[in-house]
Write a protein that holds these residues in place. Structure first.
Motif, PDB file in Angstrom:
ATOM      1  N   SER A  86       0.841  -1.193   0.000  1.00  0.00           N
ATOM      2  CA  SER A  86       0.000   0.000   0.000  1.00  0.00           C
ATOM      3  C   SER A  86       0.873   1.239   0.000  1.00  0.00           C
ATOM      4  O   SER A  86       1.983   1.234   0.552  1.00  0.00           O
ATOM      5  CB  SER A  86      -0.917   0.006   1.227  1.00  0.00           C
ATOM      6  OG  SER A  86      -1.640   1.224   1.311  1.00  0.00           O
ATOM      7  N   GLN A  87       0.358   2.276  -0.639  1.00  0.00           N
ATOM      8  CA  GLN A  87       0.990   3.588  -0.660  1.00  0.00           C
ATOM      9  C   GLN A  87      -0.084   4.634  -0.407  1.00  0.00           C
ATOM     10  O   GLN A  87      -1.150   4.589  -1.025  1.00  0.00           O
ATOM     11  CB  GLN A  87       1.692   3.864  -1.991  1.00  0.00           C
ATOM     12  CG  GLN A  87       2.893   2.978  -2.268  1.00  0.00           C
ATOM     13  CD  GLN A  87       4.013   3.212  -1.280  1.00  0.00           C
ATOM     14  OE1 GLN A  87       4.159   4.312  -0.750  1.00  0.00           O
ATOM     15  NE2 GLN A  87       4.813   2.177  -1.041  1.00  0.00           N
ATOM     16  N   ILE A  88       0.205   5.560   0.496  1.00  0.00           N
ATOM     17  CA  ILE A  88      -0.769   6.582   0.888  1.00  0.00           C
ATOM     18  C   ILE A  88      -0.095   7.939   0.806  1.00  0.00           C
ATOM     19  O   ILE A  88       1.045   8.114   1.275  1.00  0.00           O
ATOM     20  CB  ILE A  88      -1.294   6.325   2.312  1.00  0.00           C
ATOM     21  CG1 ILE A  88      -2.055   5.005   2.354  1.00  0.00           C
ATOM     22  CG2 ILE A  88      -2.190   7.469   2.778  1.00  0.00           C
ATOM     23  CD1 ILE A  88      -2.568   4.632   3.723  1.00  0.00           C
ATOM     24  N   ASN A  89      -0.821   8.879   0.193  1.00  0.00           N
ATOM     25  CA  ASN A  89      -0.353  10.250   0.059  1.00  0.00           C
ATOM     26  C   ASN A  89      -1.339  11.170   0.753  1.00  0.00           C
ATOM     27  O   ASN A  89      -2.532  11.172   0.433  1.00  0.00           O
ATOM     28  CB  ASN A  89      -0.216  10.620  -1.421  1.00  0.00           C
ATOM     29  CG  ASN A  89       0.348  12.015  -1.608  1.00  0.00           C
ATOM     30  OD1 ASN A  89       0.977  12.556  -0.704  1.00  0.00           O
ATOM     31  ND2 ASN A  89       0.112  12.607  -2.761  1.00  0.00           N
ATOM     32  N   ILE A 134      -6.040  17.654   7.557  1.00  0.00           N
ATOM     33  CA  ILE A 134      -5.905  16.814   6.370  1.00  0.00           C
ATOM     34  C   ILE A 134      -6.912  17.296   5.327  1.00  0.00           C
ATOM     35  O   ILE A 134      -8.123  17.289   5.563  1.00  0.00           O
ATOM     36  CB  ILE A 134      -6.131  15.334   6.712  1.00  0.00           C
ATOM     37  CG1 ILE A 134      -5.061  14.857   7.707  1.00  0.00           C
ATOM     38  CG2 ILE A 134      -6.105  14.484   5.457  1.00  0.00           C
ATOM     39  CD1 ILE A 134      -5.243  13.432   8.145  1.00  0.00           C
ATOM     40  N   VAL A 135      -6.394  17.727   4.191  1.00  0.00           N
ATOM     41  CA  VAL A 135      -7.250  18.245   3.118  1.00  0.00           C
ATOM     42  C   VAL A 135      -7.750  17.107   2.237  1.00  0.00           C
ATOM     43  O   VAL A 135      -8.938  17.063   1.871  1.00  0.00           O
ATOM     44  CB  VAL A 135      -6.474  19.283   2.287  1.00  0.00           C
ATOM     45  CG1 VAL A 135      -7.347  19.813   1.148  1.00  0.00           C
ATOM     46  CG2 VAL A 135      -6.022  20.436   3.176  1.00  0.00           C
ATOM     47  N   ARG A 136      -6.857  16.164   1.915  1.00  0.00           N
ATOM     48  CA  ARG A 136      -7.249  15.083   1.011  1.00  0.00           C
ATOM     49  C   ARG A 136      -6.356  13.877   1.249  1.00  0.00           C
ATOM     50  O   ARG A 136      -5.188  14.017   1.620  1.00  0.00           O
ATOM     51  CB  ARG A 136      -7.150  15.544  -0.446  1.00  0.00           C
ATOM     52  CG  ARG A 136      -7.692  14.546  -1.462  1.00  0.00           C
ATOM     53  CD  ARG A 136      -7.694  15.137  -2.870  1.00  0.00           C
ATOM     54  NE  ARG A 136      -6.366  15.566  -3.256  1.00  0.00           N
ATOM     55  CZ  ARG A 136      -6.074  16.095  -4.454  1.00  0.00           C
ATOM     56  NH1 ARG A 136      -7.045  16.278  -5.330  1.00  0.00           N
ATOM     57  NH2 ARG A 136      -4.838  16.456  -4.734  1.00  0.00           N
ATOM     58  N   ILE A 137      -6.940  12.691   1.032  1.00  0.00           N
ATOM     59  CA  ILE A 137      -6.215  11.431   1.165  1.00  0.00           C
ATOM     60  C   ILE A 137      -6.283  10.694  -0.165  1.00  0.00           C
ATOM     61  O   ILE A 137      -7.364  10.512  -0.731  1.00  0.00           O
ATOM     62  CB  ILE A 137      -6.800  10.554   2.288  1.00  0.00           C
ATOM     63  CG1 ILE A 137      -6.753  11.278   3.625  1.00  0.00           C
ATOM     64  CG2 ILE A 137      -6.055   9.233   2.380  1.00  0.00           C
ATOM     65  CD1 ILE A 137      -7.395  10.504   4.748  1.00  0.00           C
ATOM     66  N   GLN A 138      -5.114  10.275  -0.641  1.00  0.00           N
ATOM     67  CA  GLN A 138      -5.020   9.454  -1.848  1.00  0.00           C
ATOM     68  C   GLN A 138      -4.327   8.157  -1.477  1.00  0.00           C
ATOM     69  O   GLN A 138      -3.167   8.168  -1.059  1.00  0.00           O
ATOM     70  CB  GLN A 138      -4.255  10.178  -2.947  1.00  0.00           C
ATOM     71  CG  GLN A 138      -4.971  11.422  -3.474  1.00  0.00           C
ATOM     72  CD  GLN A 138      -4.172  12.133  -4.542  1.00  0.00           C
ATOM     73  OE1 GLN A 138      -2.983  11.881  -4.705  1.00  0.00           O
ATOM     74  NE2 GLN A 138      -4.822  13.020  -5.270  1.00  0.00           N
ATOM     75  N   ALA A 139      -5.049   7.057  -1.602  1.00  0.00           N
ATOM     76  CA  ALA A 139      -4.537   5.754  -1.173  1.00  0.00           C
ATOM     77  C   ALA A 139      -4.670   4.753  -2.311  1.00  0.00           C
ATOM     78  O   ALA A 139      -5.638   4.787  -3.085  1.00  0.00           O
ATOM     79  CB  ALA A 139      -5.277   5.252   0.064  1.00  0.00           C
ATOM     80  N   ALA A 140      -3.681   3.860  -2.401  1.00  0.00           N
ATOM     81  CA  ALA A 140      -3.680   2.781  -3.391  1.00  0.00           C
ATOM     82  C   ALA A 140      -3.264   1.499  -2.699  1.00  0.00           C
ATOM     83  O   ALA A 140      -2.249   1.463  -1.992  1.00  0.00           O
ATOM     84  CB  ALA A 140      -2.733   3.095  -4.546  1.00  0.00           C
ATOM     85  N   VAL A 141      -4.051   0.446  -2.896  1.00  0.00           N
ATOM     86  CA  VAL A 141      -3.802  -0.852  -2.268  1.00  0.00           C
ATOM     87  C   VAL A 141      -3.722  -1.896  -3.370  1.00  0.00           C
ATOM     88  O   VAL A 141      -4.604  -1.971  -4.235  1.00  0.00           O
ATOM     89  CB  VAL A 141      -4.916  -1.215  -1.263  1.00  0.00           C
ATOM     90  CG1 VAL A 141      -4.622  -2.563  -0.619  1.00  0.00           C
ATOM     91  CG2 VAL A 141      -5.065  -0.131  -0.206  1.00  0.00           C
ATOM     92  N   VAL A 148      -8.243   0.020  -5.093  1.00  0.00           N
ATOM     93  CA  VAL A 148      -7.887  -1.330  -4.658  1.00  0.00           C
ATOM     94  C   VAL A 148      -7.904  -2.224  -5.885  1.00  0.00           C
ATOM     95  O   VAL A 148      -8.925  -2.302  -6.594  1.00  0.00           O
ATOM     96  CB  VAL A 148      -8.854  -1.863  -3.586  1.00  0.00           C
ATOM     97  CG1 VAL A 148      -8.468  -3.283  -3.196  1.00  0.00           C
ATOM     98  CG2 VAL A 148      -8.854  -0.950  -2.371  1.00  0.00           C
ATOM     99  N   SER A 149      -6.805  -2.891  -6.151  1.00  0.00           N
ATOM    100  CA  SER A 149      -6.703  -3.767  -7.315  1.00  0.00           C
ATOM    101  C   SER A 149      -5.864  -4.976  -6.946  1.00  0.00           C
ATOM    102  O   SER A 149      -5.138  -4.976  -5.937  1.00  0.00           O
ATOM    103  CB  SER A 149      -6.089  -3.036  -8.507  1.00  0.00           C
ATOM    104  OG  SER A 149      -4.774  -2.607  -8.206  1.00  0.00           O
ATOM    105  N   SER A 150      -5.958  -5.991  -7.782  1.00  0.00           N
ATOM    106  CA  SER A 150      -5.201  -7.232  -7.568  1.00  0.00           C
ATOM    107  C   SER A 150      -4.384  -7.530  -8.811  1.00  0.00           C
ATOM    108  O   SER A 150      -4.779  -7.218  -9.936  1.00  0.00           O
ATOM    109  CB  SER A 150      -6.148  -8.394  -7.265  1.00  0.00           C
ATOM    110  OG  SER A 150      -6.985  -8.649  -8.374  1.00  0.00           O
TER     111      SER A 150
END
Length: 456
Positions: free
Chosen positions: A164-167, A262-269, A317-319
């Motif tokens: 996971s990566q979170i910005n 926190i203004v915005r959350i961008q997350a990728a899993v 979220v992807s595989s």
């Protein structure tokens, strides 16, 4: 090689060596030098510091306060190879020096390393300090959110099968609002004051004159009752004054917005596809996650890190199938590291063998030559002849070639007895020549001793 022995400055111990009669300026210089040495020794005790030098610039005291100049200091630090001072250690050095000199501010201390890099930063540079602290705060929050996602999804897909990566977009603007509100309905009577003034006089009656113009007596006014009194006594003036003070309900509130919003959350899993065994073929096959399973994981992650669609947060979220091994380039065996090391060791052993066999062994052979044994006039060719213990006999009628043929294969010693067994004069001369050729030094010594004897 290490520069030993090295002398350590004495520091304050050298103060006692100041000679009597020294001027005040010389004493101040010696005291300042002792203080610099002591500070340098204290800084040198820090781990990783090889040496340190401190330079103090302490101006002379002035009776005028406006002309007073604050003292300053510069510190030079030499570190070990590959070591560097951390920000906390630099702050500690700055505080150490500034606290040791009166009226010295932390901003007046400069720290430099052996590479010429400025380690100390002025504390009034709020922009640089805030940017560093803000970046550290952002990285720490992102790591916390990432650990939440991995710890939540790992029991579902397995350990090591999720990344996971979170910005985080954080607003560090600090705002403060002060508001005052007045409630018109919420009031209370604080004070009240009333005043009434009335003036009246009787109507003029009878014959005009002095007696008619006089006001009635008080006893006459009191006897008049009811409305007839108003008719009989005329009201001249009347005044009324009423003052009321109300306390109005008022609210004063101060609101300070947080500086880490926190203004915005961008997350990728990304999760790894499942590997199952095909019952028909018996081989491992990769099976991707179903959309329903991905939607379930996405919902869990959204609740774990607080995804808000209205705020503009994004979650993906992807595989996919992970690469189990990293493909590299192929090298020949002689280009491998182990082969190169083996070749280097082999060359080293070969050079050492050549040196030992070609240089050291001949020198040892020359040094360790065994002493020749035998009677004077007898030449010893080799040790093998002694071990064989075989004597060569010269028979009657043998020529010189026969004697040489016996000597060459066995390398026997040539003795003086061969002269007696020689038949002809030429054979004797040949044997003498052979003796002289093999034992030239010994023959020369014999002739030398004979000549000395004749001369004596």
């Amino acid at each position: 090689a290490q520069g030993l022995p090295t002398s350590v400055p004495d520091g304050y111990a050298s103060v006692g060596d100041i000679p009597m009669g020294s001027s005040r300026s010389v004493e101040n210089v010696r005291l300042k030098q002792s203080q610099e040495i002591e500070l340098a020794r204290s800084i040198g005790e820090i781990e990783g510091v090889v040496s340190a030098r401190v330079h103090l610039a302490i101006p002379e005291k002035s009776v005028f306060a406006r002309n007073a100049t604050p003292p300053t200091a510069s510190v030079f630090i030499q570190m070990n190879n590959g070591r560097s001072l951390g920000s906390q250690q630099v702050d500690a050095v700055v505080h150490l020096v500034s606290s040791s000199v009166p009226n010295m501010a932390k901003t007046d201390v400069t720290v430099v390393d052996q590479f010429g890099a400025l380690l100390s930063k002025p504390t009034d540079d709020t922009a640089s300090l805030l940017s560093d602290s803000q970046l550290q705060h952002r990285i720490r929050l992102e790591n916390i959110y990432r650990n939440r996602v991995i710890s939540l999804v790992s029991p579902i897909v397995g350990a090591g099968n999720v990344t996971s990566q979170i910005n985080l977009d954080i607003d560090y603007t600090r705002s403060e609002t002060t508001e005052e509100r007045v409630d018109p309905e919420g009031n209370a009577l604080r004070s009240e004051q009333k005043s009434v003034d009335m003036t009246s006089e009787a109507n003029a009656r009878g014959i005009p004159g002095a007696t008619a113009n006089q006001p009635p007596l008080q006893s006459e006014i009191d006897t008049v009752q009811g409305d007839d009194a108003l008719d009989k006594v005329g009201l001249k003036t009347q005044s009324s004054n009423e003052v009321r003070n109300y306390e109005v309900s008022r609210t004063v509130s101060t609101t300070q917005s947080p500086s880490t919003r926190i203004v915005r959350i961008q997350a990728a899993v990304l999760v790894r596809d499942k590997e199952v065994v095909n019952p028909e073929t018996g081989l491992m096959e990769v099976v991707p996650f179903t959309p329903e399973k991905l939607a379930e994981i996405e919902k869990l992650v959204a609740n774990a890190i607080g995804i808000d669609a209205e705020r503009g947060d994004q979650l993906t979220v992807s595989s996919s199938a992970f690469v189990s091994a990293i493909e590299g380039i192929s090298k020949a065996w002689y280009d491998m590291e182990w082969a190169i090391n083996l070749m280097k060791q082999g060359m080293t052993l070969l050079i050492m063998g050549v040196v030992v066999l070609g240089v050291i062994r001949p020198l040892i052979g020359r040094i360790m030559v065994p002493a020749a044994v035998g009677a004077p006039g007898e030449a010893m060719v080799g040790l093998d002849d002694d071990l064989a213990n075989e004597a060569i006999e010269v028979q009657e009628g043998e020529s010189l070639e026969d004697i040489k043929a016996k000597l060459k294969p066995k390398k026997a010693a040539i003795s003086a007895e061969m002269l007696d067994t020689a038949n002809t004069y030429d054979d004797k001369v040949a044997v003498i020549r052979m003796i002289v050729g093999d034992e030239a030094g010994r023959v020369s010594n014999v002739f030398k001793s004979m000549m000395e004897r004749d001369i004596g």
